[in-house]
Design a protein around this motif. Structure first.
Motif, mmCIF file in Angstrom:
data_model
loop_
_atom_site.group_PDB
_atom_site.id
_atom_site.type_symbol
_atom_site.label_atom_id
_atom_site.label_comp_id
_atom_site.label_asym_id
_atom_site.label_seq_id
_atom_site.Cartn_x
_atom_site.Cartn_y
_atom_site.Cartn_z
ATOM 1 N N GLN A 32 0.839 -1.205 0.000
ATOM 2 C CA GLN A 32 0.000 0.000 0.000
ATOM 3 C C GLN A 32 0.877 1.260 0.000
ATOM 4 O OE1 GLN A 32 -3.357 0.476 -0.221
ATOM 5 N NE2 GLN A 32 -3.473 -1.710 -0.640
ATOM 6 N N LYS A 33 1.973 1.201 0.761
ATOM 7 C CA LYS A 33 2.910 2.338 0.791
ATOM 8 C C LYS A 33 3.536 2.568 -0.584
ATOM 9 C CE LYS A 33 4.396 2.036 5.611
ATOM 10 N NZ LYS A 33 5.575 1.807 6.474
ATOM 11 N N ILE A 34 3.859 1.468 -1.278
ATOM 12 C CA ILE A 34 4.426 1.581 -2.634
ATOM 13 C C ILE A 34 3.411 2.249 -3.557
ATOM 14 C CG2 ILE A 34 5.101 0.233 -4.687
ATOM 15 C CD1 ILE A 34 7.357 0.307 -2.737
ATOM 16 N N TRP A 35 2.153 1.831 -3.469
ATOM 17 C CA TRP A 35 1.101 2.440 -4.292
ATOM 18 C C TRP A 35 0.994 3.938 -3.983
ATOM 19 C CZ3 TRP A 35 -1.798 2.427 -8.420
ATOM 20 C CH2 TRP A 35 -2.878 3.307 -8.482
ATOM 21 N N ASN A 36 0.960 4.276 -2.690
ATOM 22 C CA ASN A 36 0.829 5.678 -2.289
ATOM 23 C C ASN A 36 2.016 6.516 -2.784
ATOM 24 O OD1 ASN A 36 -1.595 5.138 -1.001
ATOM 25 N ND2 ASN A 36 -0.648 4.836 0.992
ATOM 26 N N LEU A 37 3.209 5.954 -2.710
ATOM 27 C CA LEU A 37 4.395 6.668 -3.186
ATOM 28 C C LEU A 37 4.299 6.924 -4.694
ATOM 29 C CD1 LEU A 37 7.214 7.842 -2.551
ATOM 30 C CD2 LEU A 37 8.135 5.569 -3.059
ATOM 31 N N ASN A 38 3.889 5.917 -5.440
ATOM 32 C CA ASN A 38 3.713 6.085 -6.885
ATOM 33 C C ASN A 38 2.690 7.178 -7.172
ATOM 34 O OD1 ASN A 38 4.955 3.974 -8.998
ATOM 35 N ND2 ASN A 38 4.829 3.020 -6.979
ATOM 36 N N TYR A 39 1.604 7.166 -6.419
ATOM 37 C CA TYR A 39 0.550 8.166 -6.620
ATOM 38 C C TYR A 39 1.080 9.575 -6.341
ATOM 39 C CZ TYR A 39 -3.824 10.682 -6.310
ATOM 40 O OH TYR A 39 -4.828 11.605 -6.501
ATOM 41 N N LEU A 40 1.806 9.727 -5.210
ATOM 42 C CA LEU A 40 2.364 11.038 -4.870
ATOM 43 C C LEU A 40 3.336 11.522 -5.935
ATOM 44 C CD1 LEU A 40 3.041 10.602 -1.047
ATOM 45 C CD2 LEU A 40 1.321 12.091 -2.109
ATOM 46 N N ILE A 41 4.164 10.624 -6.448
ATOM 47 C CA ILE A 41 5.128 11.016 -7.491
ATOM 48 C C ILE A 41 4.397 11.372 -8.783
ATOM 49 C CG2 ILE A 41 7.007 10.170 -8.970
ATOM 50 C CD1 ILE A 41 8.077 8.682 -6.473
ATOM 51 N N SER A 42 3.327 10.638 -9.102
ATOM 52 C CA SER A 42 2.590 10.925 -10.339
ATOM 53 C C SER A 42 1.906 12.292 -10.287
ATOM 54 C CB SER A 42 1.563 9.822 -10.618
ATOM 55 O OG SER A 42 0.452 9.924 -9.744
ATOM 56 N N LYS A 43 1.569 12.769 -9.090
ATOM 57 C CA LYS A 43 0.876 14.056 -8.926
ATOM 58 C C LYS A 43 1.825 15.192 -8.519
ATOM 59 C CE LYS A 43 -3.133 12.291 -9.758
ATOM 60 N NZ LYS A 43 -3.644 12.450 -11.109
ATOM 61 N N ARG A 44 3.081 14.877 -8.354
ATOM 62 C CA ARG A 44 4.056 15.863 -7.868
ATOM 63 C C ARG A 44 4.250 16.984 -8.874
ATOM 64 N NH1 ARG A 44 10.099 16.044 -8.019
ATOM 65 N NH2 ARG A 44 10.845 16.915 -6.052
ATOM 66 N N LYS A 45 4.227 18.203 -8.366
ATOM 67 C CA LYS A 45 4.516 19.378 -9.201
ATOM 68 C C LYS A 45 6.025 19.496 -9.343
ATOM 69 C CE LYS A 45 0.206 20.793 -9.261
ATOM 70 N NZ LYS A 45 -0.583 20.056 -10.208
ATOM 71 N N ASP A 46 6.462 20.075 -10.436
ATOM 72 C CA ASP A 46 7.907 20.194 -10.654
ATOM 73 C C ASP A 46 8.511 21.188 -9.667
ATOM 74 O OD1 ASP A 46 10.136 19.248 -11.834
ATOM 75 O OD2 ASP A 46 9.660 19.950 -13.842
ATOM 76 N N VAL A 47 9.741 20.917 -9.294
ATOM 77 C CA VAL A 47 10.467 21.776 -8.359
ATOM 78 C C VAL A 47 11.788 22.184 -9.004
ATOM 79 C CG1 VAL A 47 9.468 20.712 -6.300
ATOM 80 C CG2 VAL A 47 11.589 19.795 -7.227
ATOM 81 N N SER A 48 12.422 23.205 -8.425
ATOM 82 C CA SER A 48 13.743 23.589 -8.940
ATOM 83 C C SER A 48 14.721 22.463 -8.621
ATOM 84 C CB SER A 48 14.198 24.904 -8.315
ATOM 85 O OG SER A 48 14.277 24.769 -6.913
ATOM 86 N N ASN A 49 15.540 22.152 -9.583
ATOM 87 C CA ASN A 49 16.431 21.001 -9.419
ATOM 88 C C ASN A 49 17.892 21.407 -9.471
ATOM 89 O OD1 ASN A 49 15.933 21.582 -12.209
ATOM 90 N ND2 ASN A 49 17.001 19.706 -12.722
ATOM 91 N N GLU A 50 18.709 20.548 -8.881
ATOM 92 C CA GLU A 50 20.158 20.726 -8.919
ATOM 93 C C GLU A 50 20.744 19.519 -9.634
ATOM 94 O OE1 GLU A 50 21.961 21.373 -5.127
ATOM 95 O OE2 GLU A 50 20.612 23.039 -4.651
ATOM 96 N N SER A 51 21.531 19.756 -10.671
ATOM 97 C CA SER A 51 22.063 18.654 -11.476
ATOM 98 C C SER A 51 22.933 17.704 -10.665
ATOM 99 C CB SER A 51 22.831 19.183 -12.686
ATOM 100 O OG SER A 51 23.887 20.013 -12.258
#
Length: 197
Positions: A96-115
Motif C-alpha cells: 500500500q505504501k508503494i502504491w501511495n508513493l507512486n501516486y504522490l510522485i505521479s501528482k508531484r509538481k515540478d520543483v527547482s532542481n540541482e544537477s
C-alpha cells in the motif's frame, strides 16, 4: 517447505488454524467450546496435522501480490518459510505504501532542481537496480525484497528534494518494472499511473 505452528485440543486432536482463537501471546482457545488449546512447534504444513492455511482465503483478503511478497521476503529458497498471518498483513501494508508513493510522485509538481543532486540520485537508483538484478540471478529473492524496502525509503526521502519530477518519475518507473516479477498486479497498476506500456 512452508511451515506453520500446530494446535491440539484437550483430547489431543489436531485443530485447523481457523478453529482456534488467540487471546494473547500465551493463551489460545478452541472457538467451538472455549477450551484450552496447546500450541505446538512450527512444522511443515500437512493435512494430517491440520496446520494448513488456505491460500485462497489470504488472496481474497490481501491479494495475490501480498501473499507472494511475504513468501519471497521471508527466507532464501533453501530454507523453510515460517508462515505468519501478520507477515502477510505487513506485506500488504508495505505494498500500500508503494502504491501511495507512486501516486504522490505521479501528482508531484515540478520543483527547482540541482544537477549534482539528480546525478547522485540517478546513480543510487541504478546501483539499487544492479543489486536487485544480482539478487534475482542468485535466487536471493529475500535480499531483493529487502532492497525494495531500502528503495522505498530512498525515494520517499527525495519527494521534497531538488530533483525534477521527470527524473523522479523516470526512476520510479524503472523500479516498478524491476518489481514486476514480485508483484505483477501492483506494478502494472503503478505503471498505468505514468501511462507506461
Amino acid at each position: 517447505m512452508v511451515c506453520h505452528e500446530t494446535y491440539k485440543d484437550e483430547n489431543g486432536d489436531w485443530l485447523y488454524p481457523e478453529e482456534i482463537e488467540k487471546i494473547d501471546a500465551k493463551n489460545v482457545i478452541k472457538k467451538s467450546d472455549k477450551s484450552k488449546v496447546t500450541v505446538g512447534s512450527q512444522e511443515s504444513m500437512s493435512k494430517s496435522k491440520k496446520n494448513t492455511v488456505d491460500p485462497e482465503t489470504m488472496i481474497k483478503q490481501y491479494g495475490a501480490d501480498a501473499v507472494r511478497w511475504f513468501i519471497l521476503s521471508d527466507s532464501p529458497p533453501e530454507k523453510d518459510v515460517q508462515w505468519s498471518d501478520s507477515g502477510v498483513i505487513s506485506a500488504n501494508k508495505f505494498l500500500q505504501k508503494i502504491w501511495n508513493l507512486n501516486y504522490l510522485i505521479s501528482k508531484r509538481k515540478d520543483v527547482s532542481n540541482e544537477s549534482s543532486v539528480e546525478k547522485k540520485f540517478n546513480q543510487e537508483i541504478n546501483l539499487f537496480i544492479k543489486k536487485i538484478d544480482n539478487a534475482i540471478k542468485n535466487f536471493r529473492f529475500n535480499v531483493a525484497v529487502a532492497l525494495f524496502y531500502e528503495i522505498y525509503n530512498y525515494l520517499k526521502d527525495f519527494l521534497d528534494a531538488k530533483v525534477s519530477s521527470k527524473v523522479l518519475k523516470n526512476n520510479i518507473i524503472k523500479i516498478m518494472k524491476v518489481m514486476m516479477p514480485f508483484t505483477p498486479h501492483l506494478a502494472y497498476e503503478c505503471l498505468e499511473l505514468f501511462k507506461c506500456e
